[in-house]
Design an enzyme around this catalytic site. Sequence first.
Site, PDB file in Angstrom:
ATOM      1  N   ASP A 115      -9.375  -5.019  -5.061  1.00 18.24           N
ATOM      2  CA  ASP A 115      -8.863  -3.698  -4.711  1.00 18.24           C
ATOM      3  C   ASP A 115      -8.933  -2.762  -5.657  1.00 18.24           C
ATOM      4  OD1 ASP A 115      -7.368  -1.773  -3.525  1.00 18.24           O
ATOM      5  OD2 ASP A 115      -5.250  -2.850  -3.679  1.00 18.24           O
ATOM      6  N   HIS A 175      -7.549  -5.539  -0.779  1.00 20.67           N
ATOM      7  CA  HIS A 175      -6.413  -4.687  -0.672  1.00 20.67           C
ATOM      8  C   HIS A 175      -5.743  -5.281   0.712  1.00 20.67           C
ATOM      9  CE1 HIS A 175      -3.780  -1.346  -0.844  1.00 20.67           C
ATOM     10  NE2 HIS A 175      -4.223  -1.000   0.702  1.00 20.67           N
ATOM     11  N   SER A 211       0.859  -1.262   0.005  1.00 22.57           N
ATOM     12  CA  SER A 211       0.039   0.187  -0.062  1.00 22.57           C
ATOM     13  C   SER A 211       0.702   1.378   0.018  1.00 22.57           C
ATOM     14  CB  SER A 211      -0.974  -0.161   1.264  1.00 22.57           C
ATOM     15  OG  SER A 211      -2.003   1.058   1.056  1.00 22.57           O
TER      16      SER A 211
END
Length: 321
Positions: free
Chosen positions: A262, A294, A164
């Site tokens: 995601d 995600h 991320s």
Amino acid sequence: MAASDNELDFEYPSYFRVYKNGRVERLAGTESLPAGVDPQTGVTSKDVTDIVPGTEVYVRIYLPKLSSNTQKLPLLVYTHGGAFCLFSPSSTLYHNYLNALVAESQVVAVSVHYRRAPEHPLPVAYEDSWAALQWVASHRSGDGPEPSLNQHADFRRVFLAGDSAGGNIAHNLAMRAGNADAGLNLEILGIALVDPYFWGSDPVRSEQLDPDGKAFGDHLWRLLSPSCPDYDDPKINPVAEGGPTLAGLGCRRVLVSVAEKDILRDRGRLYFEVLGGCGWMGMVEIHEVEGQGHCFHLFDLNHEKAKDRMRRMSGFFNRQF
């Protein structure tokens, strides 16, 4: 507490709230574990502070269980995710993950704690992470301040990785390292970007399918980077028109791992496509996990698809080049 103290400026539901008086309330990532010996994996960890004097920046170093004849191991510099706002190397989620990743991959890992937004807006996280990478590089000749890196890390096999926001940081570190004037004095062999946080003004397909998510992401970036809220800032949109070419990426191999459900999925795909066609002289590969969202792998390390994602990363770190 005055009523105005409870007036919200921004909320990321279940994760954090920012109030108009500047107060930040973090709702996730506050649980932590101390460094030490992990009884399940035998991995040993320790914290090193004062990486950036006068700040909270520190690193947590992980060593797998070593035998008397263990040779030097690949070195992984890991930057955690959390929208640049949440978590640290000591967070339960990341400490458990790094223990498992180090045991599986047989690497020496340096997990970086950077100062977080919104109290420390970007580019602070980038600068802190660069300072940590420079600190790591100071061990290249075997005479750095941390004995475990001098003794056990193979500086011919250095990798950056992150998920991320941490994947975003890893990319930006590699771009900076590719500039000879940056003075890093360290060759990065590869980077692994897991569900990397990239964005842009023009929505890609996975964002078109979630217009509310796109609007939320736009607002979030303005909070994180108030001095440069442009969605096509190359730090958040590495493939933006007019930005630095990815041909300058300072490593030889890249692994991009994305998840089907995601909203960031197609940003990762686009990065893979542009990097592969821009004239960069390295090798890039992509792995997509079906049916997952995600950073799913952090929340259940025993999930078979989480194990497969980790095995792919381990293979990437240990492949013969």
